[in-house]
Write an enzyme that holds these catalytic residues in place. Structure first.
Site, PDB file in Angstrom:
ATOM      1  N   HIS A 464       1.038  -1.905   0.388  1.00 38.17           N
ATOM      2  CA  HIS A 464       0.402  -0.147  -0.398  1.00 38.17           C
ATOM      3  C   HIS A 464       1.107   1.131  -0.084  1.00 38.17           C
ATOM      4  CE1 HIS A 464      -4.096   2.093   0.084  1.00 38.17           C
ATOM      5  NE2 HIS A 464      -4.538   1.210   0.430  1.00 38.17           N
ATOM      6  N   ARG A 465       2.318   1.176   0.533  1.00 38.52           N
ATOM      7  CA  ARG A 465       2.996   2.504   0.216  1.00 38.52           C
ATOM      8  C   ARG A 465       3.113   2.326  -1.757  1.00 38.52           C
ATOM      9  NH1 ARG A 465       7.906   0.068   2.928  1.00 38.52           N
ATOM     10  NH2 ARG A 465       7.274  -1.521   1.631  1.00 38.52           N
TER      11      ARG A 465
END
Length: 491
Positions: A464-465
């Site tokens: 998700h980064r």
């Protein structure tokens, strides 16, 4: 001049190696570059070569042992050369390793709640109370008999019978117990805890640690010995009677001994392979530090299955699989969605200009992901042949590091095992991995009618980064569109 042979670094991710087998014996002549031994790295079995010529004077690490990088495993020298200095240096290295083991064992013992003073000495005949998982546990650590109270209730209402009284052997009485000065035992914390749980008298053990210290392996050996020594007692013979008093008595039916299952269950242990240790280490650095997001979609595979059938009819010698289709389509979709074909680099995000697909291959004792380079530029037939070759060499542990490292995206397919849907853990530093389930016929509604379609569920695990939910969803939309209409590959 004698030369030390050390555990070499044979792959980029290697931190230790397991010596699979020696290709030379002590006393054999060796030349520079000649194979000495086979080493199991984290992913493959590779040969360690001699860096000096001479005679293999001493093998310090037997086959099957695992040692860290740089550890001395053998010595090469001239036949009549004095190697005592190198042997002493190797022994001092083993002593340092033993010291590290004692420190780790002491830390583990405190983690289980064993008191710190057990790490030093236990007075002769002393009883010790440890705390394990928050509950007090009493054990006959020092050898003195433990007598429970008369009203101690047992399961079923039975009263606990006091154990037979036995006096502890005197210090230096010739028994196996190792004593420090003053008639005291040297015991590690975890060994004391294990002995208390198993009811083992420490005075009957001979410590194998430095200075006669009793360590974990001594308790395990005592437990194994006690289990092997337990045999059913033999009934005593009745006194012989005169012949005049003998009469026929029906023989009693043989009674089967009732097994008594007490204490910890029996178990066996195997050394952790370098591959399994690497998998464990890498997964710890993935699911915890990497924030995962999971996206699942369902794909109709009827047209892809029909194209696969036609391709296999055209080339029966190279049958393609549904997974080959998935690899090709995923690579094409990655080129359209570069954010998914990237990796997080703390201060930068790296976008890869080539779709190198890692294909998970299950091995007997682990998992490896050989890489199909530039899969977006190859045909499905080329991908099929390459995957077969890589998988075969992977199962033979013959892959080179360049063949299983550096993927930009991975695919894990468990459909052949009947798994409908699952989530996979990202392999850092990649930003995503695709989990592929089985292709199965299911009823669906199309144009107001119920019909049967070949459906396959896939789940995208995203870092998700780098990959937001919408970004991952758009990638899955492209993947789904092409797999449901594979003629897009010709456009």
């Amino acid at each position: 001049m004698a030369t030390q042979v050390v555990m070499p670094k044979l792959s980029p991710t290697m931190e230790e190696g397991q010596l699979s087998r020696w290709l030379k014996n002590e006393g054999d002549k060796v030349g520079v570059g000649e194979p000495l031994a086979e080493i199991d790295t984290d992913k493959a079995t590779m040969e360690a070569q001699a860096l000096a010529a001479g005679v293999l004077r001493k093998i310090l690490v037997p086959a099957g042992e695992t040692v860290p990088l740089g550890a001395i495993i053998a010595i090469i020298g001239e036949p009549d050369e004095d190697i005592s200095g190198l042997l002493s240096e190797a022994s001092s290295g083993e002593a340092q390793a033993e010291k590290k083991e004692r420190i780790e064992e002491s830390v583990q013992g405190r983690a289980y709640g064993a008191p710190d003073e057990l790490a030093q000495v236990v007075p002769d005949g002393a009883r010790t109370q440890a705390t394990i998982e928050g509950q007090p546990v009493k054990g006959d650590v020092g050898g003195a008999p433990t007598t429970p109270k008369a009203d101690t209730a047992q399961p079923g209402g039975a009263q606990a019978a006091p154990p037979p009284q036995a006096s502890a052997p005197a210090a230096d009485s010739g028994g196996n117990g190792q004593r420090a000065q003053g008639g005291r035992l040297i015991v590690s914390p975890i060994a004391a805890r294990m002995a208390a749980e198993a009811g083992i008298n420490l005075h009957e053990l001979r410590g194998s640690g430095p200075g006669g210290r009793i360590v974990k392996r001594d308790i395990e050996a005592a437990m194994s010995g006690a289990a092997g020594a337990a045999t059913p007692s033999q009934p005593q013979a009745e006194p012989e009677q005169p012949a005049s008093q003998l009469r026929a008595v029906p023989a009693p039916a043989p009674q089967q001994p009732t097994p008594v299952n007490v204490g910890a269950p029996p178990y066996t242990e195997e050394n952790v392979t370098t591959m399994r240790a690497t998998i464990a280490r890498r997964l710890v650095t993935s699911l915890g530090p990497v924030p995962h997001i999971f996206l699942t979609t369902e794909i109709e595979m009827d047209k892809a299955a029909e194209m696969r059938r036609q391709l296999n009819e055209l080339d029966p010698e190279n049958k393609v699989s549904i997974n080959d289709f998935v690899i090709k389509v995923a690579a094409v979709a990655l080129r359209q969605h570069p954010a998914v074909n990237s990796s997080y680099q703390e201060k930068t995000i790296r976008f890869y200009e080539r779709a190198d697909i890692g294909v998970a291959v299950a091995l007997e004792n682990g998992l490896i992901t050989p890489v199909v380079r530039a899969a977006d530029t190859k045909s499905i037939g080329q991908i099929s042949r390459e995957v077969k070759e890589l998988a075969e060499r992977a199962r033979a542990r013959k892959l080179t590091p360049e063949e299983y490292t550096g993927a930009t995206f991975s695919i894990s397919n468990l459909g052949m095992f009947g798994i409908d849907e699952f989530t996979a853990v990202i392999n850092p530093p990649e930003a995503a991995i695709l989990a592929v389930g089985a292709m199965t016929p299911r009823p669906v509604v199309r144009d107001g009618e119920v019909t049967v379609r070949q459906l396959m569920r896939v789940t995208l695990s995203c870092d998700h980064r780098v990959v937001d939910g919408a970004t991952g969803a758009r990638f899955l939309q492209t993947l789904k569109k092409i797999l449901e209409n594979p003629l897009y590959l010709l456009a």
